[in-house]
Design a protein around this motif. Structure first.
Motif, PDB file in Angstrom:
ATOM      1  N   GLY A  52       0.800  -1.220   0.000  1.00 41.66           N
ATOM      2  CA  GLY A  52       0.000   0.000   0.000  1.00 41.66           C
ATOM      3  C   GLY A  52       0.831   1.266   0.000  1.00 41.66           C
ATOM      4  N   LEU A  53       2.113   1.160  -0.370  1.00 40.85           N
ATOM      5  CA  LEU A  53       3.008   2.314  -0.363  1.00 40.85           C
ATOM      6  C   LEU A  53       3.245   2.791  -1.783  1.00 40.85           C
ATOM      7  N   ALA A  54       2.210   3.339  -2.374  1.00 42.14           N
ATOM      8  CA  ALA A  54       2.268   3.873  -3.734  1.00 42.14           C
ATOM      9  C   ALA A  54       1.008   4.682  -3.988  1.00 42.14           C
ATOM     10  N   ASP A  55       1.038   5.492  -5.054  1.00 41.79           N
ATOM     11  CA  ASP A  55      -0.145   6.226  -5.520  1.00 41.79           C
ATOM     12  C   ASP A  55      -0.685   7.172  -4.447  1.00 41.79           C
ATOM     13  N   PHE A  56       0.216   7.932  -3.819  1.00 47.43           N
ATOM     14  CA  PHE A  56      -0.209   8.900  -2.807  1.00 47.43           C
ATOM     15  C   PHE A  56      -0.484  10.250  -3.448  1.00 47.43           C
ATOM     16  N   ARG A  57      -1.544  10.899  -2.993  1.00 47.16           N
ATOM     17  CA  ARG A  57      -1.858  12.244  -3.467  1.00 47.16           C
ATOM     18  C   ARG A  57      -1.129  13.308  -2.647  1.00 47.16           C
ATOM     19  N   LEU A  58      -0.734  12.952  -1.436  1.00 46.64           N
ATOM     20  CA  LEU A  58       0.025  13.867  -0.586  1.00 46.64           C
ATOM     21  C   LEU A  58       0.971  13.048   0.284  1.00 46.64           C
ATOM     22  N   ILE A  59       2.245  13.454   0.304  1.00 47.33           N
ATOM     23  CA  ILE A  59       3.244  12.835   1.178  1.00 47.33           C
ATOM     24  C   ILE A  59       3.844  13.921   2.053  1.00 47.33           C
ATOM     25  N   LEU A  60       3.872  13.683   3.356  1.00 44.96           N
ATOM     26  CA  LEU A  60       4.615  14.524   4.287  1.00 44.96           C
ATOM     27  C   LEU A  60       5.837  13.730   4.739  1.00 44.96           C
ATOM     28  N   CYS A  61       7.013  14.246   4.406  1.00 48.90           N
ATOM     29  CA  CYS A  61       8.277  13.613   4.820  1.00 48.90           C
ATOM     30  C   CYS A  61       9.120  14.719   5.442  1.00 48.90           C
ATOM     31  N   ARG A  62       8.769  15.075   6.677  1.00 47.53           N
ATOM     32  CA  ARG A  62       9.342  16.261   7.312  1.00 47.53           C
ATOM     33  C   ARG A  62      10.264  15.858   8.460  1.00 47.53           C
ATOM     34  N   ASN A  63      11.452  16.488   8.472  1.00 45.77           N
ATOM     35  CA  ASN A  63      12.435  16.222   9.537  1.00 45.77           C
ATOM     36  C   ASN A  63      12.827  14.750   9.589  1.00 45.77           C
ATOM     37  N   VAL A  64      12.869  14.103   8.437  1.00 41.07           N
ATOM     38  CA  VAL A  64      13.287  12.702   8.334  1.00 41.07           C
ATOM     39  C   VAL A  64      14.617  12.610   7.599  1.00 41.07           C
ATOM     40  N   LEU A  65      14.722  13.294   6.473  1.00 42.10           N
ATOM     41  CA  LEU A  65      15.913  13.177   5.635  1.00 42.10           C
ATOM     42  C   LEU A  65      17.165  13.685   6.336  1.00 42.10           C
ATOM     43  N   VAL A  66      17.008  14.568   7.321  1.00 38.62           N
ATOM     44  CA  VAL A  66      18.175  15.081   8.045  1.00 38.62           C
ATOM     45  C   VAL A  66      18.862  13.982   8.844  1.00 38.62           C
ATOM     46  N   TYR A  67      18.163  12.880   9.127  1.00 34.90           N
ATOM     47  CA  TYR A  67      18.739  11.780   9.898  1.00 34.90           C
ATOM     48  C   TYR A  67      19.321  10.679   9.020  1.00 34.90           C
ATOM     49  N   LEU A  68      19.286  10.874   7.702  1.00 36.38           N
ATOM     50  CA  LEU A  68      19.778   9.851   6.788  1.00 36.38           C
ATOM     51  C   LEU A  68      21.089  10.300   6.163  1.00 36.38           C
ATOM     52  N   ASP A  69      21.921   9.341   5.830  1.00 37.90           N
ATOM     53  CA  ASP A  69      23.183   9.650   5.175  1.00 37.90           C
ATOM     54  C   ASP A  69      22.926  10.381   3.872  1.00 37.90           C
ATOM     55  N   ALA A  70      23.708  11.422   3.613  1.00 42.59           N
ATOM     56  CA  ALA A  70      23.500  12.256   2.424  1.00 42.59           C
ATOM     57  C   ALA A  70      23.568  11.447   1.138  1.00 42.59           C
ATOM     58  N   SER A  71      24.335  10.356   1.144  1.00 47.20           N
ATOM     59  CA  SER A  71      24.465   9.546  -0.071  1.00 47.20           C
ATOM     60  C   SER A  71      23.162   8.848  -0.450  1.00 47.20           C
ATOM     61  N   LYS A  72      22.238   8.719   0.535  1.00 49.39           N
ATOM     62  CA  LYS A  72      20.971   8.039   0.261  1.00 49.39           C
ATOM     63  C   LYS A  72      19.884   8.982  -0.241  1.00 49.39           C
ATOM     64  N   VAL A  73      20.097  10.276  -0.079  1.00 46.45           N
ATOM     65  CA  VAL A  73      19.043  11.244  -0.403  1.00 46.45           C
ATOM     66  C   VAL A  73      18.646  11.209  -1.879  1.00 46.45           C
TER      67      VAL A  73
END
Length: 452
Positions: A202-223
């Motif tokens: 069920g992780l597809a076809d979203f009309r709105l995604i909020l991905c806030r304050n998450v990417l800052v915790y991931l390695d830059a190479s994965k962004v």
């Protein structure tokens, strides 16, 4: 039992093992937290800790909590929720096939964000027309989310009317309405390691995604990979919102990007033949001529400051005029001139920076923070903007303030101390490190006073 000396890079190794990353400025804090976890659990060898991660879920959740800040509350980022209410929801629910519009909260922590979306949808009479999915890396946080009981701190920015309508008080806790809880589906997901989209989950076809304050915790190479995956998870004309401190995504996937009062908004648009208008306040879409500061920034398009400018061009003259007014203390006039110049040059980080600086000096802190957020969205490496954003948010959002100041430290500590800081001609990297640390000290001192 003789304890082994902990490796200097233990924080980074542990974070990597759970799919996260630790900025240089937080290495010491995280390492101390991990040492306390090890002592509490009787683990005297870091290699044993690393082996147990992933096998012992309770230990893994302890480590995730140590690596991440974990700060959240209902309706965090009110400007973005206002944008969702006014611009996104009306379009979001226009489904020709009658199917519910799907919304995704990535990194939902203890559930305040997806439940805020449910409340917002219910207020607009659209709750039955949407389905909200929420994911997080921490099973413990998801357990709290499913219980849907919160303390006063989680509701500190919630309107009193909403608090009375959607929560039931029980001692010092507040329980979310039973009617809203089934509207949110929770699941475990490590965004840094996930293979997306995943329609079977069920992780597809979203009309709105909020991905806030998450990417800052991931390695830059994965962004870059995650940017492409989030794009692929969007339905046509779907929206993606990130946070001001998250890295920009427009360069990694073919998003169409709008600069709004709530910051940068990403979209997956239909084929070029579709000449419909953008729903944002009637602004002509990417295929037309922009008519105000809310305008598209194509992935291949450089921002105004990327190319050298002739000394006499309009942008350079505008910047010089604004700086001249600011330098003699005419901050209100400088802010007005900057706002006018932004109309013609909406992708110039320096104009947004000057606007924010002038508004700060004039006491318009909220407006200044909004302008500085736009700078950070356009170029997250501008440490000057991160610093002043941190100063603006010190009272209203201490956690966001600390994150902005940590970004300053991360950038400046990686540069020679005498290197000049872009947009701050009188400051060096070393100067800004000291100033950022002083601001962080004020926040922590204020927290200590409140806890006593």
């Amino acid at each position: 039992m003789t304890r082994h000396a902990l490796p200097a890079n233990l924080a980074g190794e542990v974070a990597c093992r759970v799919g996260l990353s630790v900025p240089a400025s937080r290495q010491g804090t995280v390492a101390s937290a991990i040492a306390r976890i090890m002592a509490r659990r009787g683990i005297d060898d870091s290699s044993l800790l690393l082996r147990r991660l992933g096998l012992d879920q309770d230990l893994t959740d302890d480590v995730i909590a140590a690596v991440t800040v974990g700060e959240t509350h209902f309706f965090r980022g009110p400007e973005q929720f206002q944008l969702i209410r006014q611009e996104i929801l009306p379009e979001l629910t226009r489904r020709p096939d009658g199917a519910p519009a799907r919304i995704w909260s990535v990194g939902c922590a203890t559930g305040e964000e997806p439940y805020s979306l449910a409340i917002l949808c219910d207020e607009e009479g659209l709750l039955e027309e949407v389905r909200i999915c929420a994911v997080d890396i921490s099973r413990r946080a998801l357990g709290t989310a499913r219980a849907a009981e919160y303390g006063e701190w989680s509701l500190r920015n919630t309107d009193r009317r909403l608090k009375e309508r959607y929560f039931t008080a029980c001692d010092d806790r507040f329980r979310l309405s039973e009617r809203l809880r089934p509207q949110v589906d929770f699941a475990v997901l490590n965004l840094g390691e996930a293979d997306l989209p995943a329609p079977e989950r069920g992780l597809a076809d979203f009309r709105l995604i909020l991905c806030r304050n998450v990417l800052v915790y991931l390695d830059a190479s994965k962004v870059p990979r995650i940017a492409r995956q989030l794009f692929a998870c969007l339905a046509d004309r779907g929206w993606l919102l990130t946070a001001p401190t998250d890295p920009p995504l427009w360069k990694y996937a073919p998003f169409e990007t709008c600069i709004t009062p709530a910051g940068v908004v990403y979209r997956r648009m239909m084929a070029r033949g579709d000449a419909r208008k953008s729903p944002i306040s009637g602004v002509v879409s990417a295929r037309g001529k922009p008519k105000n500061p809310v305008t598209r920034m194509a992935a291949a398009q450089a921002c105004d400051t990327a190319a050298p400018k002739a000394p006499g061009d309009k942008l350079s003259r505008a910047i010089a005029q604004i700086r001249a007014r600011y330098d003699v203390g005419e901050t209100r006039e400088a802010a007005c001139l900057a706002a006018q110049a932004v109309e013609s040059h909406p992708l110039s980080p320096e104009l947004h920076f000057l606007q924010g600086l002038s508004q700060m000096a004039d006491g318009e802190i909220d407006a200044a923070a909004a302008a500085l957020r736009r700078v950070v969205y356009l170029d997250s490496t501008l440490a000057a903007a991160q610093f002043f954003l941190g100063v603006c948010l010190r009272q209203s959002d201490p956690e966001a303030s600390l994150r902005a100041l940590e970004n300053v430290l991360q950038f400046c500590l990686s540069r020679p101390p005498q290197e000049r800081i872009s947009l701050m001609a009188d400051a060096t990297a070393g100067d800004l490190v000291e100033r950022a640390r002083r601001e962080m000290g004020k926040i922590r001192q204020a927290r200590g006073s409140e806890s006593r």
